[in-house]
Design a protein around this motif. Structure first.
Motif, PDB file in Angstrom:
ATOM      1  N   THR A  25       9.325   1.051  16.543  1.00 20.41           N
ATOM      2  CA  THR A  25       7.813   0.715  16.886  1.00 20.41           C
ATOM      3  C   THR A  25       7.109   2.053  16.886  1.00 20.41           C
ATOM      4  N   GLY A  26       5.707   1.925  16.893  1.00 20.75           N
ATOM      5  CA  GLY A  26       4.844   2.937  17.179  1.00 20.75           C
ATOM      6  C   GLY A  26       4.561   3.756  15.885  1.00 20.75           C
ATOM      7  N   GLN A  27       4.743   3.270  14.695  1.00 20.78           N
ATOM      8  CA  GLN A  27       4.566   3.701  13.445  1.00 20.78           C
ATOM      9  C   GLN A  27       3.143   3.111  12.976  1.00 20.78           C
ATOM     10  N   ASP A  28       2.083   3.777  13.256  1.00 20.28           N
ATOM     11  CA  ASP A  28       0.581   3.341  13.238  1.00 20.28           C
ATOM     12  C   ASP A  28       0.205   3.321  11.626  1.00 20.28           C
ATOM     13  N   ASP A  29       0.761   4.344  10.914  1.00 18.43           N
ATOM     14  CA  ASP A  29       0.160   4.579   9.726  1.00 18.43           C
ATOM     15  C   ASP A  29       1.196   3.924   8.672  1.00 18.43           C
ATOM     16  N   ILE A  30       2.242   2.825   9.097  1.00 17.18           N
ATOM     17  CA  ILE A  30       3.046   2.407   8.034  1.00 17.18           C
ATOM     18  C   ILE A  30       2.326   1.337   7.470  1.00 17.18           C
ATOM     19  N   ALA A  31       2.732   1.300   6.039  1.00 20.02           N
ATOM     20  CA  ALA A  31       1.990   0.014   5.389  1.00 20.02           C
ATOM     21  C   ALA A  31       3.290  -0.921   5.043  1.00 20.02           C
ATOM     22  N   ALA A  32       2.741  -2.112   4.805  1.00 17.59           N
ATOM     23  CA  ALA A  32       3.609  -3.263   4.553  1.00 17.59           C
ATOM     24  C   ALA A  32       4.416  -3.049   3.357  1.00 17.59           C
ATOM     25  N   ASP A  33       4.112  -2.223   2.329  1.00 21.31           N
ATOM     26  CA  ASP A  33       4.992  -1.899   1.075  1.00 21.31           C
ATOM     27  C   ASP A  33       5.409  -0.474   1.239  1.00 21.31           C
ATOM     28  N   SER A  34       5.615   0.175   2.381  1.00 20.49           N
ATOM     29  CA  SER A  34       6.198   1.277   2.738  1.00 20.49           C
ATOM     30  C   SER A  34       7.710   1.413   2.154  1.00 20.49           C
ATOM     31  N   SER A  35       8.131   2.540   1.486  1.00 19.64           N
ATOM     32  CA  SER A  35       9.409   2.550   1.178  1.00 19.64           C
ATOM     33  C   SER A  35      10.201   3.291   2.487  1.00 19.64           C
ATOM     34  N   CYS A  36      11.378   2.513   2.839  1.00 23.59           N
ATOM     35  CA  CYS A  36      12.000   2.982   4.074  1.00 23.59           C
ATOM     36  C   CYS A  36      13.433   3.014   3.882  1.00 23.59           C
ATOM     37  N   GLU A  37      14.103   4.106   4.485  1.00 25.96           N
ATOM     38  CA  GLU A  37      15.446   4.379   4.322  1.00 25.96           C
ATOM     39  C   GLU A  37      15.969   4.821   5.753  1.00 25.96           C
ATOM     40  N   ALA A  38      17.255   4.232   5.799  1.00 28.18           N
ATOM     41  CA  ALA A  38      17.979   4.644   7.211  1.00 28.18           C
ATOM     42  C   ALA A  38      19.371   4.905   6.719  1.00 28.18           C
ATOM     43  N   ILE A  63      14.375  -4.043   7.304  1.00 35.30           N
ATOM     44  CA  ILE A  63      13.957  -5.372   7.144  1.00 35.30           C
ATOM     45  C   ILE A  63      12.681  -5.204   8.006  1.00 35.30           C
ATOM     46  N   ASN A  64      11.686  -6.377   7.643  1.00 31.04           N
ATOM     47  CA  ASN A  64      10.719  -6.627   8.643  1.00 31.04           C
ATOM     48  C   ASN A  64       9.703  -5.449   8.597  1.00 31.04           C
ATOM     49  N   VAL A  65       9.406  -4.845   7.634  1.00 29.22           N
ATOM     50  CA  VAL A  65       8.497  -3.768   7.721  1.00 29.22           C
ATOM     51  C   VAL A  65       6.988  -4.558   8.153  1.00 29.22           C
ATOM     52  N   THR A  66       6.314  -4.209   9.285  1.00 31.85           N
ATOM     53  CA  THR A  66       5.149  -4.429   9.421  1.00 31.85           C
ATOM     54  C   THR A  66       4.144  -3.477   9.630  1.00 31.85           C
ATOM     55  N   ALA A  67       3.039  -3.576   8.756  1.00 28.21           N
ATOM     56  CA  ALA A  67       2.062  -2.717   8.685  1.00 28.21           C
ATOM     57  C   ALA A  67       1.477  -2.243  10.219  1.00 28.21           C
ATOM     58  N   ALA A  68       1.125  -0.923  10.408  1.00 29.18           N
ATOM     59  CA  ALA A  68       0.508  -0.499  11.502  1.00 29.18           C
ATOM     60  C   ALA A  68       1.557  -0.567  12.942  1.00 29.18           C
ATOM     61  N   THR A  69       2.745  -1.095  12.630  1.00 26.77           N
ATOM     62  CA  THR A  69       3.819  -1.448  13.623  1.00 26.77           C
ATOM     63  C   THR A  69       5.046  -0.428  13.580  1.00 26.77           C
ATOM     64  N   GLY A  70       5.862  -0.917  12.438  1.00 25.95           N
ATOM     65  CA  GLY A  70       7.206  -0.193  12.332  1.00 25.95           C
ATOM     66  C   GLY A  70       8.030  -1.290  11.678  1.00 25.95           C
ATOM     67  N   PHE A  71       9.237  -1.233  11.731  1.00 28.11           N
ATOM     68  CA  PHE A  71      10.452  -1.961  11.101  1.00 28.11           C
ATOM     69  C   PHE A  71      11.688  -2.218  11.765  1.00 28.11           C
ATOM     70  N   THR A  72      12.701  -2.833  11.178  1.00 24.13           N
ATOM     71  CA  THR A  72      13.893  -3.130  11.981  1.00 24.13           C
ATOM     72  C   THR A  72      15.093  -2.651  11.049  1.00 24.13           C
ATOM     73  N   ILE A  73      15.923  -1.788  11.573  1.00 22.64           N
ATOM     74  CA  ILE A  73      17.076  -1.229  11.021  1.00 22.64           C
ATOM     75  C   ILE A  73      18.237  -2.187  11.393  1.00 22.64           C
ATOM     76  N   GLN A  74      18.723  -3.097  10.146  1.00 18.72           N
ATOM     77  CA  GLN A  74      19.929  -3.967  10.300  1.00 18.72           C
ATOM     78  C   GLN A  74      21.109  -3.275   9.943  1.00 18.72           C
ATOM     79  N   ALA A  75      22.274  -3.232  10.849  1.00 23.58           N
ATOM     80  CA  ALA A  75      23.666  -2.498  10.598  1.00 23.58           C
ATOM     81  C   ALA A  75      24.632  -3.597  10.449  1.00 23.58           C
ATOM     82  N   VAL A  76      25.530  -3.282   9.460  1.00 23.82           N
ATOM     83  CA  VAL A  76      26.339  -4.387   9.000  1.00 23.82           C
ATOM     84  C   VAL A  76      27.770  -3.435   8.861  1.00 23.82           C
ATOM     85  N   CYS A  77      28.819  -4.062   9.230  1.00 27.14           N
ATOM     86  CA  CYS A  77      30.139  -3.263   9.001  1.00 27.14           C
ATOM     87  C   CYS A  77      31.207  -4.275   8.939  1.00 27.14           C
ATOM     88  N   ASP A  78      32.293  -3.833   8.104  1.00 27.51           N
ATOM     89  CA  ASP A  78      33.413  -4.614   7.795  1.00 27.51           C
ATOM     90  C   ASP A  78      34.440  -4.633   9.011  1.00 27.51           C
TER      91      ASP A  78
END
Length: 92
Positions: A25-38, A63-78
């Motif tokens: 969170t705390g990503q005040d300038d992020i847009a809903a269509d921002s390209s994100c990578e982790a 997942i769940n990129v929210t304008a002026a807020t942030g995003f969620t990082i989802q981690a999956v492992c076998d």
């Protein structure tokens, strides 16, 4: 505008799990269509060495990129994992 940072993904304690999420969170300038990578960082945590960060087959997605807020990082492992791993992220 763009930003980068670090986060912790936590698979919990024994017996562990195959997936987890963390919210950035705390990503005040992020847009809903921002390209994100982790990606999993090569920095050790109290729970895992640098080598464990490099060999654990953790797949990350944003997942769940929210304008002026942030995003969620989802981690999956076998593998069923426990403990915390460092991740790095960037968005543009």
């Amino acid at each position: 505008m763009s930003a980068k940072g670090t986060a912790i993904i936590d698979f919990g304690s024994s017996p562990g799990t195959f997936d987890c999420t963390t919210t950035v969170t705390g990503q005040d300038d992020i847009a809903a269509d921002s390209s994100c990578e982790a990606w999993v960082s090569s920095e050790a945590t109290d729970d895992h060495s640098v080598d464990e960060h490099c060999i654990a087959p953790i797949r990350l997605r944003i997942i769940n990129v929210t304008a002026a807020t942030g995003f969620t990082i989802q981690a999956v492992c076998d593998w069923q994992l426990t403990g915390q791993f460092n991740v790095r992220w960037v968005w543009v």
